[in-house]
Design an enzyme around this catalytic site. Sequence first.
Site, PDB file in Angstrom:
ATOM      1  N   HIS A  72      26.324  87.121  91.483  1.00 20.27           N
ATOM      2  CA  HIS A  72      26.543  86.740  90.004  1.00 20.27           C
ATOM      3  C   HIS A  72      25.129  86.607  89.408  1.00 20.27           C
ATOM      4  CE1 HIS A  72      27.524  83.972  87.131  1.00 20.27           C
ATOM      5  NE2 HIS A  72      28.865  84.121  87.130  1.00 20.27           N
TER       6      HIS A  72
ATOM      7  N   ASP B  46      24.826  80.311  97.238  1.00 18.34           N
ATOM      8  CA  ASP B  46      25.376  79.890  96.087  1.00 18.34           C
ATOM      9  C   ASP B  46      26.891  79.757  96.741  1.00 18.34           C
ATOM     10  OD1 ASP B  46      27.010  80.201  93.992  1.00 18.34           O
ATOM     11  OD2 ASP B  46      26.079  82.166  93.169  1.00 18.34           O
TER      12      ASP B  46
ATOM     13  N   GLN C 272      31.881  80.176  94.802  1.00 23.20           N
ATOM     14  CA  GLN C 272      33.276  80.571  95.143  1.00 23.20           C
ATOM     15  C   GLN C 272      33.749  80.349  96.500  1.00 23.20           C
ATOM     16  OE1 GLN C 272      35.338  82.317  93.005  1.00 23.20           O
ATOM     17  NE2 GLN C 272      33.910  82.655  91.430  1.00 23.20           N
TER      18      GLN C 272
ATOM     19  N   LYS D 192      35.145  74.914  89.420  1.00 25.10           N
ATOM     20  CA  LYS D 192      35.997  75.939  89.920  1.00 25.10           C
ATOM     21  C   LYS D 192      36.621  75.267  91.168  1.00 25.10           C
ATOM     22  CE  LYS D 192      32.654  79.762  89.393  1.00 25.10           C
ATOM     23  NZ  LYS D 192      32.910  80.439  88.043  1.00 25.10           N
TER      24      LYS D 192
ATOM     25  N   CYS E 274      29.936  88.887  84.983  1.00 23.00           N
ATOM     26  CA  CYS E 274      28.578  88.430  85.375  1.00 23.00           C
ATOM     27  C   CYS E 274      27.893  88.872  86.629  1.00 23.00           C
ATOM     28  CB  CYS E 274      28.378  86.684  85.305  1.00 23.00           C
ATOM     29  SG  CYS E 274      28.952  86.058  83.726  1.00 23.00           S
TER      30      CYS E 274
END
Length: 420
Positions: A134, A210, A213, A236, A378
């Site tokens: 991303h 990261d 998700q 999220k 993105c």
Amino acid sequence: MEAAVTQVQPVAELDVSRIQGDFPILRRRINDSRLVYLDSASSAQKPASVIDAMSRYYETTHANIHRGAYTLAEEATALYEAARARLARFIGAPSPSGVVFTKNVTEAINLVAYAWGRANLHEGDVVVLSELEHHANLVPWLMLKEERGIELRFLRLAEDFTLDLSELERLVDGAKLVAVSAMSNVLGTIIPVRVIGEAAHAAGALFLVDGAQLVPHVATDVRAIDCDFLGVTGHKMLGPTGIGALWARPEILEAMPAFLGGGEMIRDVRLDGWLPNEVPWKFEAGTMPIAEAVGLTAAIDYLEGLGMDAVRRHEMALTRYALDHLRDRYGDGITIFGPDDVALRGGVISFAYKGIHPHDLSQVLDQRGVCIRAGHHCAKPLMRCLGVAATARASLYVYNDEADVDALVDALSTADDLFL
Ligand SMILES: Cc1ncc(COP(=O)(O)O)c(C=O)c1O
């Protein structure tokens, strides 16, 4: 390629109709249809318990934190610090002091790039990323490349939508940092972070994950992953917008210089200098998102109430159902960008449909109340790898069921009349 609809395990790990009742927004109607929300990879909806916790906080407890010696301020501070401890436990962090609140994962990664990166990365130093990142885990490093002349190397995408790790050892050789997303927000691919982290550490590099998700969908333990930094974003994972976190090993945070200045991030200030506060407060400048921290606690309570293993099993079964039904109905008319094996992926399903532009698809689906994302997500370098400018993307979460997938599958065909 026509795929037969395989027998899926029943999507019964979660009581989805009860869960749907917990999300007030799902009672909304959009264009005379029930709301079918399939854009949770972008931002998840909020259960009433999160909304209520934030309202209750404002109605009964709000004051600024870490400053007042009165009851309200002490209670607000306790709630804020309880959120830190709650998030630490949720991600398996040994101590809350490794959790720095930020406004989202983008800020968490930028914090590493600014504070750790500017202290430790110099011309020619190597940072290893992947092609599927991303922009949040690309642009901060591209900025450092422009500013400092660091070298960026990239793990490449393999044909089966996983990462090609055949060059891993060569790429990490001499690197100072390896930074990858744990789950692609475009392909759904779950990245073998443990393997990449081991290679990073063997090469003497730090390892950043990261978790935007992964953390909302798969039980995550920073000790098991053995990372040095983990970025998390609250909105999220059923929490409010405006709060995220950087977890880092406390000794790394200790050695990192402060990032933003002002507020309670100091121990002392004189006209000729200042001393930083202890970690994690050293990195929390200005008034922090207090109500949002309270909402995040409620979101974590909700997810833990469901059980993260059940969340994962539900999403695997529902993703299987969606992949099979999309392919069974549309065959060669649909191209799905992502691994087929649900053990290797989450419930993010990017696709191209009969050459119709994703934005057109999204608008047509909206007429049936079906919300999907369309665009580059993105992740423009990844779009270039896939050879497309944009994809349509449906993403699943705890409040989705087979009826939602059926609504998507049925609504897609309505685009044919308009665009073919
Ligand atoms: C993998 C990944 N990283 C980072 C981000 C950025 O999240 P935020 O906007 O909450 O900072 C996203 C958001 O879609 C994402 O999917």
